[in-house]
Enzyme design. Structure first.
Site, PDB file in Angstrom:
ATOM      1  N   GLU A  43      34.445  45.916  36.590  1.00 33.88           N
ATOM      2  CA  GLU A  43      35.332  44.578  37.068  1.00 33.88           C
ATOM      3  C   GLU A  43      34.390  43.814  37.669  1.00 33.88           C
ATOM      4  O   GLU A  43      33.301  43.924  38.817  1.00 33.88           O
ATOM      5  CB  GLU A  43      36.433  44.838  38.642  1.00 33.88           C
ATOM      6  CG  GLU A  43      36.812  43.635  39.243  1.00 33.88           C
ATOM      7  CD  GLU A  43      37.443  43.840  40.326  1.00 33.88           C
ATOM      8  OE1 GLU A  43      38.643  42.892  40.946  1.00 33.88           O
ATOM      9  OE2 GLU A  43      37.219  44.864  41.054  1.00 33.88           O
ATOM     10  N   LYS A 113      43.950  40.308  36.941  1.00 36.55           N
ATOM     11  CA  LYS A 113      44.543  41.006  37.480  1.00 36.55           C
ATOM     12  C   LYS A 113      45.706  40.378  38.506  1.00 36.55           C
ATOM     13  O   LYS A 113      45.890  39.031  38.866  1.00 36.55           O
ATOM     14  CB  LYS A 113      43.001  41.414  38.807  1.00 36.55           C
ATOM     15  CG  LYS A 113      43.111  42.205  39.805  1.00 36.55           C
ATOM     16  CD  LYS A 113      41.834  41.975  41.261  1.00 36.55           C
ATOM     17  CE  LYS A 113      42.064  43.437  41.967  1.00 36.55           C
ATOM     18  NZ  LYS A 113      40.550  43.057  42.717  1.00 36.55           N
ATOM     19  N   CYS A 147      40.896  48.056  39.775  1.00 35.89           N
ATOM     20  CA  CYS A 147      41.011  47.490  41.104  1.00 35.89           C
ATOM     21  C   CYS A 147      42.232  47.645  42.232  1.00 35.89           C
ATOM     22  O   CYS A 147      42.857  49.145  41.888  1.00 35.89           O
ATOM     23  CB  CYS A 147      39.751  46.415  41.464  1.00 35.89           C
ATOM     24  SG  CYS A 147      39.094  47.391  43.203  1.00 35.89           S
TER      25      CYS A 147
END
Length: 264
Positions: A43, A113, A147
């Protein structure tokens, strides 16, 4: 079908995109010495996670530099690349965005995300995504999360129900919660009966020590490869026959009761 996957557990320098782009290029070239089918990055490898001062100045404008590097590398080596994520600016908004390229260097998917990590203040700096990512690499149905998204199993189950066999999780996950990192990824692989490639940052960046512990899990949740906390590249192989075996023995998709599974 069998595919070889390279996990690129990269140490990222906070707030130094020029150095990080060069280092990502070096690591991808090193990974290709063993000729994998898919490269996976962590990431926010361009900026680190994340510089609060001048993030807009450091973010990749419209993702042009990310696209150039990943597309050129994919086409040069005829390899699929799941590009972790980079901080990308579009207009006044900054996204934590993943880009996926096929062996010809064509962009096949993007994913922003969806869940901002409130403890770090991420929602105040990044605009959250509003779509899932479902794509095919060498005939394998794939999807991804980034994540903190891994803590939201409803998102991932939705993709599993759409037929995903290989799931990617690029991350910048701190060492202080490394147990959560490993166990959450194991749970997602087990409950969805797919291969899961989770690639984390390594080492120290900014004020954070990162867990590393990138791992490739099979549909039983067992390690195919599992790194430590330093910068490293690891390789593992997925086999779709194993997916069929697992889903034949314990068929959760047949046995589930969707009328009771819905989350409002």
């Amino acid at each position: 079908m069998k595919l070889r996957i390279a996990l690129i557990q990269m140490q990222v320098e906070m707030g130094n995109p020029e150095r990080n782009f060069a280092h990502a290029k070096e690591m991808m070239e090193e990974a290709m010495e063993r000729k994998p089918d898919i490269l996976v990055l962590p990431e926010t490898w361009n900026t680190g996670f994340f510089p609060r001062e001048n993030l807009a100045g450091l973010a990749d404008k419209e993702g042009k530099e990310t696209t150039r590097l990943l597309s050129e590398t994919a086409s040069r080596y005829a390899v699929n690349i799941v590009g972790g994520s980079t901080a990308v600016q579009e207009g006044h908004d900054i996204y934590n965005r993943s880009m996926v390229f096929d062996r010809k260097g064509d962009l096949v998917s993007t994913y922003d995300k969806m869940h901002g990590f409130s403890l770090s203040g991420e929602p105040g700096y990044f605009r959250m995504g509003n779509h899932l990512s479902h794509f095919t690499l060498d005939g394998i149905e794939c999807s991804m999360a980034i994540c903190y998204d891994i803590r939201f199993p409803e998102l991932i189950r939705r993709e599993a129900l759409a037929g995903v066999d290989l799931f990617f999780v690029p991350a910048a996950w701190p060492k202080i919660r490394n147990t959560h990192w490993v166990r959450l990824n194991q749970a997602r692989a087990i409950e969805n009966q797919f291969y899961l490639a989770a690639v984390n940052q390594a080492g120290h960046s900014g004020d954070t020590d990162y867990a590393g512990e990138s791992l490739l899990l099979d549909p039983w949740g067992e390690d195919i490869c599992h790194l430590e906390d330093t910068e490293e590249i690891a390789y593992g192989r997925m086999d779709t026959d194993v997916i069929k075996e697992v889903r034949t023995q314990i068929n959760v998709f047949r046995d589930r009761r969707p009328e009771w599974d819905r989350v409002e």
